[in-house]
Write a protein that holds these residues in place. Structure first.
Motif, PDB file in Angstrom:
ATOM      1  N   PHE A   1      48.022  39.557  51.329  1.00 23.85           N
ATOM      2  CA  PHE A   1      46.691  38.668  51.568  1.00 23.85           C
ATOM      3  C   PHE A   1      45.813  39.833  52.120  1.00 23.85           C
ATOM      4  O   PHE A   1      44.479  39.646  51.564  1.00 23.85           O
ATOM      5  CB  PHE A   1      46.924  37.690  52.613  1.00 23.85           C
ATOM      6  N   LEU A   2      46.017  40.510  53.136  1.00 26.51           N
ATOM      7  CA  LEU A   2      45.345  41.387  53.734  1.00 26.51           C
ATOM      8  C   LEU A   2      45.080  42.678  52.797  1.00 26.51           C
ATOM      9  O   LEU A   2      43.698  42.983  52.600  1.00 26.51           O
ATOM     10  CB  LEU A   2      46.021  41.994  54.869  1.00 26.51           C
ATOM     11  N   ASN A   3      45.838  42.937  51.841  1.00 29.69           N
ATOM     12  CA  ASN A   3      45.464  44.267  50.833  1.00 29.69           C
ATOM     13  C   ASN A   3      44.854  43.873  49.700  1.00 29.69           C
ATOM     14  O   ASN A   3      44.544  44.727  48.819  1.00 29.69           O
ATOM     15  CB  ASN A   3      46.723  45.017  50.900  1.00 29.69           C
ATOM     16  N   ARG A   4      44.605  42.605  49.287  1.00 33.50           N
ATOM     17  CA  ARG A   4      44.018  42.071  48.225  1.00 33.50           C
ATOM     18  C   ARG A   4      42.708  42.742  47.997  1.00 33.50           C
ATOM     19  O   ARG A   4      42.296  43.166  47.106  1.00 33.50           O
ATOM     20  CB  ARG A   4      43.863  40.670  48.192  1.00 33.50           C
ATOM     21  N   ASP A   5      42.053  42.931  49.225  1.00 30.45           N
ATOM     22  CA  ASP A   5      40.919  43.879  49.412  1.00 30.45           C
ATOM     23  C   ASP A   5      40.928  44.066  51.002  1.00 30.45           C
ATOM     24  O   ASP A   5      40.509  42.995  51.407  1.00 30.45           O
ATOM     25  CB  ASP A   5      39.554  43.271  48.812  1.00 30.45           C
ATOM     26  N   PRO A   6      41.004  45.256  51.455  1.00 28.04           N
ATOM     27  CA  PRO A   6      41.095  45.292  52.739  1.00 28.04           C
ATOM     28  C   PRO A   6      39.939  44.885  53.566  1.00 28.04           C
ATOM     29  O   PRO A   6      38.852  45.102  53.094  1.00 28.04           O
ATOM     30  CB  PRO A   6      41.436  46.826  53.033  1.00 28.04           C
TER      31      PRO A   6
ATOM     32  N   ASP B   1      37.656  42.207  37.622  1.00 24.87           N
ATOM     33  CA  ASP B   1      39.090  41.735  37.283  1.00 24.87           C
ATOM     34  C   ASP B   1      39.651  42.473  36.260  1.00 24.87           C
ATOM     35  O   ASP B   1      40.374  42.056  35.234  1.00 24.87           O
ATOM     36  CB  ASP B   1      39.232  40.306  37.382  1.00 24.87           C
ATOM     37  N   GLN B   2      39.352  43.963  36.133  1.00 23.38           N
ATOM     38  CA  GLN B   2      39.929  44.591  34.988  1.00 23.38           C
ATOM     39  C   GLN B   2      41.202  45.146  35.584  1.00 23.38           C
ATOM     40  O   GLN B   2      41.620  45.582  36.724  1.00 23.38           O
ATOM     41  CB  GLN B   2      38.878  45.844  34.767  1.00 23.38           C
ATOM     42  N   GLY B   3      42.051  45.611  34.470  1.00 24.27           N
ATOM     43  CA  GLY B   3      43.274  46.164  34.996  1.00 24.27           C
ATOM     44  C   GLY B   3      43.929  47.115  33.853  1.00 24.27           C
ATOM     45  O   GLY B   3      43.350  47.464  32.820  1.00 24.27           O
ATOM     46  N   VAL B   4      44.751  48.129  34.302  1.00 23.57           N
ATOM     47  CA  VAL B   4      45.287  49.121  33.680  1.00 23.57           C
ATOM     48  C   VAL B   4      46.646  48.927  33.437  1.00 23.57           C
ATOM     49  O   VAL B   4      47.263  48.673  34.616  1.00 23.57           O
ATOM     50  CB  VAL B   4      44.839  50.854  34.068  1.00 23.57           C
ATOM     51  N   THR B   5      47.573  49.410  32.304  1.00 21.40           N
ATOM     52  CA  THR B   5      49.001  49.106  32.171  1.00 21.40           C
ATOM     53  C   THR B   5      49.634  50.565  31.841  1.00 21.40           C
ATOM     54  O   THR B   5      48.688  51.418  31.539  1.00 21.40           O
ATOM     55  CB  THR B   5      49.222  47.891  31.473  1.00 21.40           C
ATOM     56  N   ALA B   6      50.638  50.525  31.540  1.00 27.87           N
ATOM     57  CA  ALA B   6      51.435  51.745  31.015  1.00 27.87           C
ATOM     58  C   ALA B   6      50.758  52.013  29.670  1.00 27.87           C
ATOM     59  O   ALA B   6      50.727  53.261  29.151  1.00 27.87           O
ATOM     60  CB  ALA B   6      52.907  51.571  30.794  1.00 27.87           C
TER      61      ALA B   6
ATOM     62  N   GLY C   1      43.464  45.353  45.958  1.00 22.93           N
ATOM     63  CA  GLY C   1      44.526  45.544  46.522  1.00 22.93           C
ATOM     64  C   GLY C   1      45.001  46.654  47.370  1.00 22.93           C
ATOM     65  O   GLY C   1      46.115  47.120  47.617  1.00 22.93           O
ATOM     66  N   GLY C   2      43.698  47.522  47.699  1.00 22.39           N
ATOM     67  CA  GLY C   2      44.074  48.712  48.326  1.00 22.39           C
ATOM     68  C   GLY C   2      44.349  49.819  47.405  1.00 22.39           C
ATOM     69  O   GLY C   2      44.779  51.009  48.050  1.00 22.39           O
ATOM     70  N   SER C   3      44.625  49.681  46.192  1.00 18.48           N
ATOM     71  CA  SER C   3      44.790  50.890  45.226  1.00 18.48           C
ATOM     72  C   SER C   3      43.851  51.983  45.445  1.00 18.48           C
ATOM     73  O   SER C   3      42.645  51.747  45.552  1.00 18.48           O
ATOM     74  CB  SER C   3      45.010  50.440  43.708  1.00 18.48           C
ATOM     75  N   GLN C   4      44.063  53.080  45.092  1.00 23.92           N
ATOM     76  CA  GLN C   4      43.312  54.286  44.931  1.00 23.92           C
ATOM     77  C   GLN C   4      43.052  54.450  43.604  1.00 23.92           C
ATOM     78  O   GLN C   4      43.394  53.857  42.671  1.00 23.92           O
ATOM     79  CB  GLN C   4      43.981  55.660  45.496  1.00 23.92           C
TER      80      GLN C   4
ATOM     81  N   LEU D   1      37.088  46.593  39.638  1.00 19.51           N
ATOM     82  CA  LEU D   1      35.979  46.065  39.195  1.00 19.51           C
ATOM     83  C   LEU D   1      35.115  47.587  39.052  1.00 19.51           C
ATOM     84  O   LEU D   1      35.229  48.308  39.636  1.00 19.51           O
ATOM     85  CB  LEU D   1      35.150  45.128  40.030  1.00 19.51           C
ATOM     86  N   VAL D   2      34.290  47.440  37.976  1.00 17.34           N
ATOM     87  CA  VAL D   2      33.260  48.379  37.719  1.00 17.34           C
ATOM     88  C   VAL D   2      31.740  47.919  37.415  1.00 17.34           C
ATOM     89  O   VAL D   2      31.576  46.841  36.875  1.00 17.34           O
ATOM     90  CB  VAL D   2      33.651  49.277  36.480  1.00 17.34           C
ATOM     91  N   ARG D   3      30.866  48.622  38.223  1.00 18.48           N
ATOM     92  CA  ARG D   3      29.611  47.914  38.218  1.00 18.48           C
ATOM     93  C   ARG D   3      28.456  49.183  37.931  1.00 18.48           C
ATOM     94  O   ARG D   3      28.636  50.150  38.481  1.00 18.48           O
ATOM     95  CB  ARG D   3      29.097  47.391  39.608  1.00 18.48           C
ATOM     96  N   ASP D   4      27.177  48.586  37.194  1.00 16.87           N
ATOM     97  CA  ASP D   4      26.146  49.657  37.061  1.00 16.87           C
ATOM     98  C   ASP D   4      25.107  48.825  38.082  1.00 16.87           C
ATOM     99  O   ASP D   4      24.550  47.659  37.770  1.00 16.87           O
ATOM    100  CB  ASP D   4      25.775  49.366  35.637  1.00 16.87           C
ATOM    101  N   TYR D   5      24.545  49.536  39.116  1.00 19.55           N
ATOM    102  CA  TYR D   5      23.442  49.036  40.018  1.00 19.55           C
ATOM    103  C   TYR D   5      22.178  49.807  39.297  1.00 19.55           C
ATOM    104  O   TYR D   5      22.313  51.038  39.382  1.00 19.55           O
ATOM    105  CB  TYR D   5      23.748  49.327  41.396  1.00 19.55           C
ATOM    106  N   VAL D   6      21.257  49.162  39.373  1.00 20.17           N
ATOM    107  CA  VAL D   6      19.859  49.942  38.832  1.00 20.17           C
ATOM    108  C   VAL D   6      18.667  49.401  39.888  1.00 20.17           C
ATOM    109  O   VAL D   6      19.008  48.227  40.641  1.00 20.17           O
ATOM    110  CB  VAL D   6      19.364  49.419  37.681  1.00 20.17           C
ATOM    111  N   TRP D   7      18.155  50.381  40.510  1.00 19.94           N
ATOM    112  CA  TRP D   7      16.896  50.015  41.107  1.00 19.94           C
ATOM    113  C   TRP D   7      15.656  49.434  40.563  1.00 19.94           C
ATOM    114  O   TRP D   7      15.245  50.155  39.514  1.00 19.94           O
ATOM    115  CB  TRP D   7      16.652  51.377  41.957  1.00 19.94           C
TER     116      TRP D   7
END
Length: 598
Positions: A273-278, A490-495, A533-536, A587-593
C-alpha cells in the motif's frame, strides 16, 4: 551503620538506622517506595527525591532523582557524589527540610576489621568542568580587558557547549539507568528468570553445517515459536542443503528443526500500500518522504518436536494491552549480538541477554497518534541491535505485550549500524500475533485497509509531489502555466519488452516501450516518466526524425524528465521509455506551457 537524623520540621529529632545489608535508601514522600519518609504535605520534597546507594567500599553515593535539589553542607550535589562520614543535607532549597547523616564505625561481619578511614577525594568530572569554567572565566576576563574580547567570547561559547554536552550525556545515562532500575524492581525476579529460559535463537544453517544467528523466538504453544516476520521470511529464500533451526538457551546441543512458517498477511500488504506510490509529508519543510516502521511484523515457526510446556509464554490480555501506556515497565530477553563480542560462540552455547526499560509512546503504523485499537506500534527504551528481532517483551505481570522488531540506528561506513543514543526503539503489539495464531489476521487486515486510506489522506503521493517540483524547476518563465497535452497511464513492461540499450556509456538489458507524440512548432515541453510502486526508471529519450535529441536518466530514482523546445515546424517525436529488467508499471506525460511561456 548509617544513622539518619531529622533536624527540623515535624520530624525533628527522629532517627533511623540502616545496616550494611541495605543497599539503597530512598528519601521522599511516597511511603510505598521510600525508606526515609517525609510528611505528605511537605511539598519541597519529591515523592521520590533522592537515594543513597551503598558502594562496595561501604561508602554511599548520592543519586538525586530528576531535577530534585539536594544540598550537601550548603552546596548542590552532583549525581554520584560520595556522602561524607558526617554530613548535613537540605532538600528542595537551601532552607528546605534538613537532616544529618553519620556513618558509625562497625566491625565487619567477617574478619573483625574496622571501618576503613576516609580516603582523599577526587572531584567528579562535571564539578571539575564547572570549576575550570569559572576559573577560566576570571582569567580570560582580565586578558579581555587588556586586549580584544572577541577571543574570550568564542572560547567561552566553546567551553559552555562542551560542558553542556558532557552534562547532557551524563543526565541521559543516569535517566536511562534509573528507568531500567525502576522497571527491574517492578518486574518479578521469577518472571525475568522464566523469560531468559524461554528464548530460542533462530539460526540459519548452510549446506556445510555452519550457523548464523538470525533473530530470537519464543514458545507460544508446544510446537510453535513466535518471532518477527522479517526473521521468518528467511525460510522462503533457502537454497539446497540450507535450513532454519531453533536452539534453546544454554550449552545443550538440542536442535529444533523449523518445518514451516506463517507470517501475518499485513506484513506484505502494508508496504504494498505504501509503495504503490511512496508518500511524502508535504506539510513538512522539504517535503520529506514518509518513513515508517514495518508494520504487522509478526510470524510463527512450526517445529518438528515439542518444547517443554513450562517454557511457553502467555500473550497479554486485551485488557492489559489497553492499559499499556508511557512509563509502563518492560523487560525483554533475546540475542542482541550484532557487532557484540560473543556472537561467534552462540552456536556452541546460547547466552540470552535481559534488559529492562519502559514504554515511551504508542502510535499507529504511520507513527501518528491513534485510538487504542490502532496503537499497535509500541515505542520503548529497551536497548536493541541485530539478533534481538522477535524477542518477547513482558509487562509487570510477566505476560508478553510486544515483539521487539526495530530500532533507530545510525548508518556508518561499509554499512555498519550503530544504535542511536536516543534509545527509542519499536515493538509490534502482541495482539497481532494472537490474531495470526487464532486465524483472525486476514479479517482484521481487511478492516484496517479503510483506516490506511483515511490516515494517508494527510500525505501526498509521490506523483503529486515530484511532478509539480519538476515543473516548477523547469518552467521557461515565472508566469508560465503547464497543462497536460498527452499522457499514457498505467503502462507496463514485461519480459517481452527486453532490449539491449547503451545508457550513460554502459550497454545493459532493459525493458523498453516507445510512443509517438505530436508537438507544435516552437512549443515548450516537459516530458515526464514516473514509475509506480517505488520502482526505478532507467531513462526517457526523445527522438526527432529518429535521432536522439534529449535524454533524461533515472539515476536511481523513480522518475526521469526531459525538457524540450520544439523546432520551428510541427513535428511528431518518439519517446522511448527504458525500465530496469523487471516487471513494472509507469505513466508517461507531455506537459506543454501555454502562450504566456513564449
Amino acid at each position: 551503620m548509617l544513622v539518619v537524623r531529622h533536624i527540623d520540621g515535624l520530624l525533628a529529632g527522629q532517627e533511623q538506622r540502616f545496616g550494611s545489608d541495605v543497599e539503597r535508601i530512598v528519601f521522599g514522600r511516597d511511603p510505598d517506595l521510600c525508606q526515609v519518609v517525609f510528611p505528605p504535605d511537605c511539598n519541597l520534597v519529591g515523592r521520590r527525591h533522592f537515594a543513597l546507594l551503598r558502594e562496595l567500599s561501604g561508602d554511599y553515593a548520592i543519586d538525586p532523582f530528576g531535577d530534585h535539589y539536594v544540598a550537601l553542607d550548603g552546596v548542590a550535589v552532583e549525581s554520584g557524589q560520595q556522602l561524607p562520614r558526617k554530613a548535613t543535607l537540605r532538600l528542595g532549597s537551601d532552607n528546605g527540610p534538613g537532616l544529618t547523616t553519620e556513618a558509625e564505625a562497625e566491625v565487619a561481619a567477617q574478619g573483625g576489621l574496622q571501618l576503613t578511614e576516609r580516603q582523599q577525594q577526587v572531584d567528579p568530572l562535571r564539578a571539575q568542568l564547572r570549576r575550570s569554567w569559572r576559573g577560566g572565566l576570571v582569567a580570560i576576563l582580565v586578558v579581555g580587558i587588556l586586549g580584544s574580547a572577541a577571543g574570550f567570547w568564542s572560547w567561552r561559547d566553546r567551553q559552555r557547549q562542551n560542558a553542556l554536552q558532557v552534562e547532557l550525556a551524563d543526565e541521559i545515562q543516569l535517566m536511562q539507568a534509573r528507568e531500567r532500575h525502576e522497571a527491574g524492581e517492578r518486574i518479578a525476579g521469577s518472571d525475568r528468570q522464566r523469560l531468559t529460559r524461554s528464548v530460542f535463537a533462530v539460526v540459519h544453517r548452510d549446506a556445510a553445517g555452519r550457523e548464523t544467528l538470525l533473530g530470537t523466538a519464543w514458545p507460544v504453544a508446544n510446537r510453535l515459536l513466535a518471532t518477527n516476520a522479517h526473521v521468518a521470511e528467511q525460510m522462503f529464500s533457502l537454497k539446497d542443503g540450507e535450513s532454519l533451526v531453533a536452539r534453546p538457551p544454554g550449552s545443550a546441543q538440542t536442535v529444533y528443526a523449523i518445518v514451516d512458517v506463517a507470517t501475518h498477511p499485513g506484513y506484505q500488504a502494508f508496504p504494498d500500500f505504501l509503495n504503490r506510490d511512496p508518500f511524502y509529508v508535504a506539510s513538512a519543510r522539504g517535503q520529506p518522504r514518509l518513513s515508517v516502521i514495518p508494520g504487522y511484523d509478526v510470524a510463527v515457526l512450526h517445529l518438528d518436536k515439542t518444547v517443554p510446556p513450562d517454557l511457553v509464554l502467555q500473550i497479554a490480555s486485551d485488557t492489559e494491552l489497553a492499559a499499556l501506556g508511557p512509563g509502563a515497565a518492560l523487560a525483554f530477553a533475546g540475542y542482541p549480538y550484532e557487532r557484540v563480542r560473543g556472537s561467534d560462540v552462540q552456536p556452541i552455547g546460547r547466552t540470552p541477554q535481559l534488559q529492562t526499560g519502559a514504554v515511551t509512546a504508542q502510535t499507529d503504523n504511520f507513527l501518528l497518534p491513534a485510538d487504542p485499537a490502532q496503537r499497535r506500534l509500541i515505542h520503548h527504551s529497551l536497548p536493541s541491535t541485530g539478533g534481538a528481532s522477535g524477542s518477547p517483551i513482558i509487562n509487570a505481570a510477566g505476560n508478553v505485550v510486544g515483539l521487539l522488531s526495530a530500532g533507530n540506528v545510525t548508518m556508518m561506513a561499509a554499512g555498519a549500524r550503530i544504535p542511536s543514543a536516543v534509545q527509542i526503539n519499536y515493538a509490534q503489539r502482541s495482539d497481532l500475533l494472537r490474531d495470526l495464531i487464532e486465524g483472525r489476521a486476514a479479517s482484521r487486515l481487511a478492516s484496517d485497509r479503510p483506516y490506511w486510506e483515511q490516515r494517508s489522506a494527510a500525505f501526498k503521493r509521490g506523483v503529486d509531489v515530484v511532478i509539480p517540483a519538476l515543473l516548477d524547476e523547469t518552467k521557461p518563465s515565472a508566469k508560465a502555466r503547464a497543462v497536460i497535452a498527452w499522457e499514457e497511464r498505467d503502462q507496463g513492461v514485461t519480459a517481452a519488452d527486453r532490449q539491449m540499450r547503451a545508457i550513460d556509456g554502459v550497454t545493459t538489458q532493459v525493458r523498453s516501450r516507445s510512443y509517438r507524440v505530436p508537438i507544435k512548432a516552437g512549443s515548450h515541453h516537459l516530458f515526464v516518466l514516473y514509475a509506480d510502486g517505488g520502482s526505478q526508471v532507467s531513462a526517457l529519450t526523445v527522438l526527432i526524425d529518429d535521432k536522439p535529441v534529449r535524454r533524461g536518466l533515472g539515476a536511481g530514482d523513480q522518475w526521469a524528465a526531459v525538457r524540450l523546445t520544439a523546432p520551428p515546424i510541427d513535428k511528431t517525436v518518439t519517446l522511448i521509455v527504458d525500465m530496469p529488467d523487471k516487471d513494472a508499471r509507469f505513466l508517461v506525460r507531455d506537459y506543454v506551457w501555454d502562450n504566456s511561456a513564449s
